[in-house]
Design a protein around this motif. Structure first.
Motif, PDB file in Angstrom:
ATOM      1  N   ILE A  30      11.140  -2.370 -10.842  1.00  0.00           N
ATOM      2  CA  ILE A  30      12.187  -2.282  -9.828  1.00  0.00           C
ATOM      3  C   ILE A  30      13.517  -2.662 -10.464  1.00  0.00           C
ATOM      4  N   GLN A  31      14.531  -1.884 -10.174  1.00  0.00           N
ATOM      5  CA  GLN A  31      15.855  -2.097 -10.766  1.00  0.00           C
ATOM      6  C   GLN A  31      16.332  -3.531 -10.539  1.00  0.00           C
ATOM      7  N   ASN A  32      16.868  -4.136 -11.595  1.00  0.00           N
ATOM      8  CA  ASN A  32      17.395  -5.506 -11.586  1.00  0.00           C
ATOM      9  C   ASN A  32      16.304  -6.573 -11.535  1.00  0.00           C
ATOM     10  N   HIS A  33      15.073  -6.194 -11.800  1.00  0.00           N
ATOM     11  CA  HIS A  33      13.971  -7.154 -11.888  1.00  0.00           C
ATOM     12  C   HIS A  33      13.279  -6.951 -13.234  1.00  0.00           C
ATOM     13  N   ASP A  34      13.040  -8.055 -13.926  1.00  0.00           N
ATOM     14  CA  ASP A  34      12.519  -7.977 -15.289  1.00  0.00           C
ATOM     15  C   ASP A  34      11.060  -7.540 -15.337  1.00  0.00           C
ATOM     16  N   ASN A  35      10.255  -8.073 -14.442  1.00  0.00           N
ATOM     17  CA  ASN A  35       8.824  -7.805 -14.501  1.00  0.00           C
ATOM     18  C   ASN A  35       8.441  -6.629 -13.609  1.00  0.00           C
ATOM     19  N   ARG A  36       7.363  -5.965 -13.982  1.00  0.00           N
ATOM     20  CA  ARG A  36       6.810  -4.937 -13.110  1.00  0.00           C
ATOM     21  C   ARG A  36       6.214  -5.604 -11.875  1.00  0.00           C
ATOM     22  N   GLU A  37       6.439  -5.021 -10.728  1.00  0.00           N
ATOM     23  CA  GLU A  37       6.016  -5.603  -9.459  1.00  0.00           C
ATOM     24  C   GLU A  37       5.013  -4.692  -8.774  1.00  0.00           C
ATOM     25  N   GLU A  38       4.054  -5.311  -8.067  1.00  0.00           N
ATOM     26  CA  GLU A  38       3.093  -4.483  -7.343  1.00  0.00           C
ATOM     27  C   GLU A  38       3.692  -4.006  -6.032  1.00  0.00           C
ATOM     28  N   VAL A  39       3.536  -2.719  -5.778  1.00  0.00           N
ATOM     29  CA  VAL A  39       4.034  -2.110  -4.550  1.00  0.00           C
ATOM     30  C   VAL A  39       2.947  -1.213  -3.975  1.00  0.00           C
ATOM     31  N   LEU A  40       3.139  -0.837  -2.730  1.00  0.00           N
ATOM     32  CA  LEU A  40       2.266   0.130  -2.054  1.00  0.00           C
ATOM     33  C   LEU A  40       3.081   1.391  -1.834  1.00  0.00           C
ATOM     34  N   ILE A  41       2.768   2.435  -2.573  1.00  0.00           N
ATOM     35  CA  ILE A  41       3.521   3.682  -2.492  1.00  0.00           C
ATOM     36  C   ILE A  41       2.908   4.571  -1.414  1.00  0.00           C
ATOM     37  N   LEU A  42       3.709   4.927  -0.433  1.00  0.00           N
ATOM     38  CA  LEU A  42       3.244   5.766   0.662  1.00  0.00           C
ATOM     39  C   LEU A  42       3.175   7.222   0.207  1.00  0.00           C
ATOM     40  N   THR A  43       2.058   7.882   0.456  1.00  0.00           N
ATOM     41  CA  THR A  43       1.920   9.300   0.116  1.00  0.00           C
ATOM     42  C   THR A  43       1.868  10.128   1.395  1.00  0.00           C
ATOM     43  N   SER A  44       1.904  11.430   1.233  1.00  0.00           N
ATOM     44  CA  SER A  44       1.828  12.337   2.383  1.00  0.00           C
ATOM     45  C   SER A  44       0.394  12.706   2.733  1.00  0.00           C
ATOM     46  N   VAL A  45      -0.563  12.242   1.949  1.00  0.00           N
ATOM     47  CA  VAL A  45      -1.969  12.574   2.172  1.00  0.00           C
ATOM     48  C   VAL A  45      -2.516  11.725   3.322  1.00  0.00           C
ATOM     49  N   THR A  46      -3.236  12.355   4.233  1.00  0.00           N
ATOM     50  CA  THR A  46      -3.861  11.639   5.338  1.00  0.00           C
ATOM     51  C   THR A  46      -5.374  11.763   5.239  1.00  0.00           C
ATOM     52  N   SER A  47      -6.061  10.757   5.743  1.00  0.00           N
ATOM     53  CA  SER A  47      -7.519  10.761   5.764  1.00  0.00           C
ATOM     54  C   SER A  47      -8.000  10.185   7.083  1.00  0.00           C
ATOM     55  N   ALA A  48      -9.129  10.692   7.565  1.00  0.00           N
ATOM     56  CA  ALA A  48      -9.721  10.160   8.783  1.00  0.00           C
ATOM     57  C   ALA A  48     -10.217   8.736   8.529  1.00  0.00           C
ATOM     58  N   VAL A  49     -10.121   7.904   9.558  1.00  0.00           N
ATOM     59  CA  VAL A  49     -10.593   6.530   9.434  1.00  0.00           C
ATOM     60  C   VAL A  49     -12.061   6.502   9.028  1.00  0.00           C
ATOM     61  N   ASP A  50     -12.856   7.444   9.546  1.00  0.00           N
ATOM     62  CA  ASP A  50     -14.279   7.482   9.211  1.00  0.00           C
ATOM     63  C   ASP A  50     -14.510   7.665   7.712  1.00  0.00           C
ATOM     64  N   THR A  51     -13.570   8.280   7.029  1.00  0.00           N
ATOM     65  CA  THR A  51     -13.705   8.437   5.577  1.00  0.00           C
ATOM     66  C   THR A  51     -13.804   7.086   4.896  1.00  0.00           C
ATOM     67  N   PHE A  52     -13.004   6.142   5.356  1.00  0.00           N
ATOM     68  CA  PHE A  52     -13.026   4.799   4.770  1.00  0.00           C
ATOM     69  C   PHE A  52     -14.208   3.996   5.305  1.00  0.00           C
ATOM     70  N   LEU A  53     -14.513   4.157   6.587  1.00  0.00           N
ATOM     71  CA  LEU A  53     -15.620   3.400   7.158  1.00  0.00           C
ATOM     72  C   LEU A  53     -16.955   3.780   6.533  1.00  0.00           C
ATOM     73  N   ASN A  54     -17.103   5.063   6.192  1.00  0.00           N
ATOM     74  CA  ASN A  54     -18.370   5.536   5.658  1.00  0.00           C
ATOM     75  C   ASN A  54     -18.429   5.527   4.140  1.00  0.00           C
ATOM     76  N   ALA A  55     -17.380   5.021   3.499  1.00  0.00           N
ATOM     77  CA  ALA A  55     -17.366   4.976   2.038  1.00  0.00           C
ATOM     78  C   ALA A  55     -18.506   4.105   1.539  1.00  0.00           C
ATOM     79  N   HIS A  56     -19.171   4.570   0.463  1.00  0.00           N
ATOM     80  CA  HIS A  56     -20.296   3.816  -0.090  1.00  0.00           C
ATOM     81  C   HIS A  56     -19.773   2.531  -0.713  1.00  0.00           C
ATOM     82  N   ASN A  57     -20.405   1.408  -0.356  1.00  0.00           N
ATOM     83  CA  ASN A  57     -19.968   0.113  -0.886  1.00  0.00           C
ATOM     84  C   ASN A  57     -21.193  -0.770  -1.058  1.00  0.00           C
ATOM     85  N   ASP A  58     -21.597  -0.988  -2.305  1.00  0.00           N
ATOM     86  CA  ASP A  58     -22.764  -1.822  -2.590  1.00  0.00           C
ATOM     87  C   ASP A  58     -22.432  -3.299  -2.633  1.00  0.00           C
TER      88      ASP A  58
END
Length: 407
Positions: A30-58
């Motif tokens: 980020i301009q005027n900041h020395d270190n790289r910073e974590e951000v959340l970049i918004l994209t135009s891609v959309t997904s149904a909530v069920d896609t995340f709910l049904n994601a395989h997670n062991d």
């Protein structure tokens, strides 16, 4: 009194399923900041909530950070790789963004194509969380974290800060999956309700502030977390306002002003045919001395038929017990409007006196022989809002016309 006849109870109609925007969690400079910073970049891609709910997670582990009832500061010393710290990047998200940057570099100068690409890149925005959580709210077996964040904008090859401030409400998908069908505070229902309310306000040309309802500007998600992006309200909640007031209670004039705003929020919800079911001082956030209703994780759509409004079939008695109507505690069928009126009365009681019921009173005329040290008009409106029978309780219009509100 509520003169509208009650119709037989029905189950509340469900909210429509929603899609969420995808976001990329990665480190940028980020301009005027020395270190790289974590951000959340918004994209135009959309997904149904069920896609995340049904994601395989062991690795579902309900003892992770979002479901830990211990000290919230433990996050700072957590070196695990489960993504529990918001400053820790997701490697998969980072590689996605790196691929995007690499593609941009390879394109070089391609005339008009390059100009179009620059227009897209320069519209990119991201959310930059700053510091520890503002608060951590327990919801049964899991927690939601609220972060203060700044909006950053892509300009050519740089990210620059803007003056826009937001609050990020975050909860892990791991915990949402683990808690499915076990809690009445439903994060998925909340985002569906917020979309429903946003559409309602948009169709009626009403702003959030005028409606005294706080909805989410953006709902987005990566593979680990669901995020609700909301306006940042520096005034805190109503509990903080009362805690810092003289004698730890508000004056009648200030209580009256805020209560009018609460009634406006109630009107919005009644017109939208929903009941909040969890109104409390904690769920009123202050934006420039305007109170806005938040946290719709327990709200319900009110069933209607051609004959009018129906009672709602009994629900599990959950929420903040000091503010629950007696019919909720008793698991009786209930009127969505009447339970919110009762809860609004408990908020008025809290603002005027700094006190709450220790437990919802299950007998009638609970305040009839009580002196709270407030005006006769204030005592009268409280007494009439706390009628045991919902049919004897004041309606929204009757409350507005009460002498206490005319001061």
């Amino acid at each position: 009194m509520n003169h509208e006849p009650y119709r037989p109870p029905l189950d509340p109609p469900p909210f429509e399923p929603v899609h969420v925007r995808r976001c990329i969690r990665t480190n940028v400079r980020i301009q005027n900041h020395d270190n790289r910073e974590e951000v959340l970049i918004l994209t135009s891609v959309t997904s149904a909530v069920d896609t995340f709910l049904n994601a395989h997670n062991d690795d579902v582990n309900i003892q992770n950070e979002d479901m830990d009832d211990g000290d919230v500061d433990d996050d700072e010393d957590d070196d695990s790789d489960d993504g529990s710290d918001i400053s820790e990047s997701s490697s998969s998200s980072s590689s996605s963004y790196d691929d995007m940057e690499e593609q941009e570099k390879e394109e070089g100068d391609r005339g008009s194509d390059r100009s179009v690409n620059n227009q897209v890149v320069n519209r990119m925005r991201a959310y930059w969380p700053r510091g520890d959580p503002l608060c951590v709210n327990p919801h049964g077996e899991f927690q939601t974290h609220i972060y203060y964040a700044r909006v950053v904008q892509r300009a050519d090859l740089n990210w620059i800060t803007t003056d826009e401030e937001v609050a990020l409400k975050r909860v892990s998908w791991q915990c949402i999956r683990a808690a499915q069908n076990r809690l009445s505070e439903d994060v998925i229902k909340e985002i569906s309700a917020l979309k429903y309310l946003s559409d309602f306000l948009g169709d009626n040309g009403t702003s959030m502030v005028d409606a005294h309802i706080l909805t989410a500007d953006i709902v987005m998600s990566d593979e680990s977390y669901l995020y609700l992006v909301m306006p940042y309200c520096a005034g805190g909640d109503m509990c903080m306002r009362v805690a810092f007031a003289e004698e730890r209670r508000l004056s009648e004039d200030e209580s009256r002003a805020f209560f009018r705003q609460i009634l406006k929020g109630l009107e919005t919800m009644q017109r939208a045919r929903i009941c909040h079911k969890d109104l409390s001082p904690e769920n009123l956030i202050l934006l420039d001395d305007k109170s806005l209703v938040i946290d719709f994780g327990m709200c319900l759509r009110i069933p209607y038929s051609a004959n009018g409004r129906h009672l709602i079939t009994p629900r599990i008695a959950c929420g903040k017990r000091q503010h629950l109507a007696p019919e909720i505690i008793r698991r009786h069928p209930f009127d969505g409007h009447a339970v919110d009126i009762w809860a609004a009365g408990t908020i008025l009681l809290f603002m005027l006196t700094g006190m709450r019921f220790e437990y919802p009173p299950l007998y009638d005329r609970v305040l009839d022989n009580v002196d709270l040290g407030v005006s006769n008009e204030a005592m009268d409106i409280l007494r009439r809002m706390f009628r045991l029978s919902p049919n004897d309780r004041m309606s929204l219009e009757e409350i507005r016309n009460h002498p206490f509100l005319q001061g």
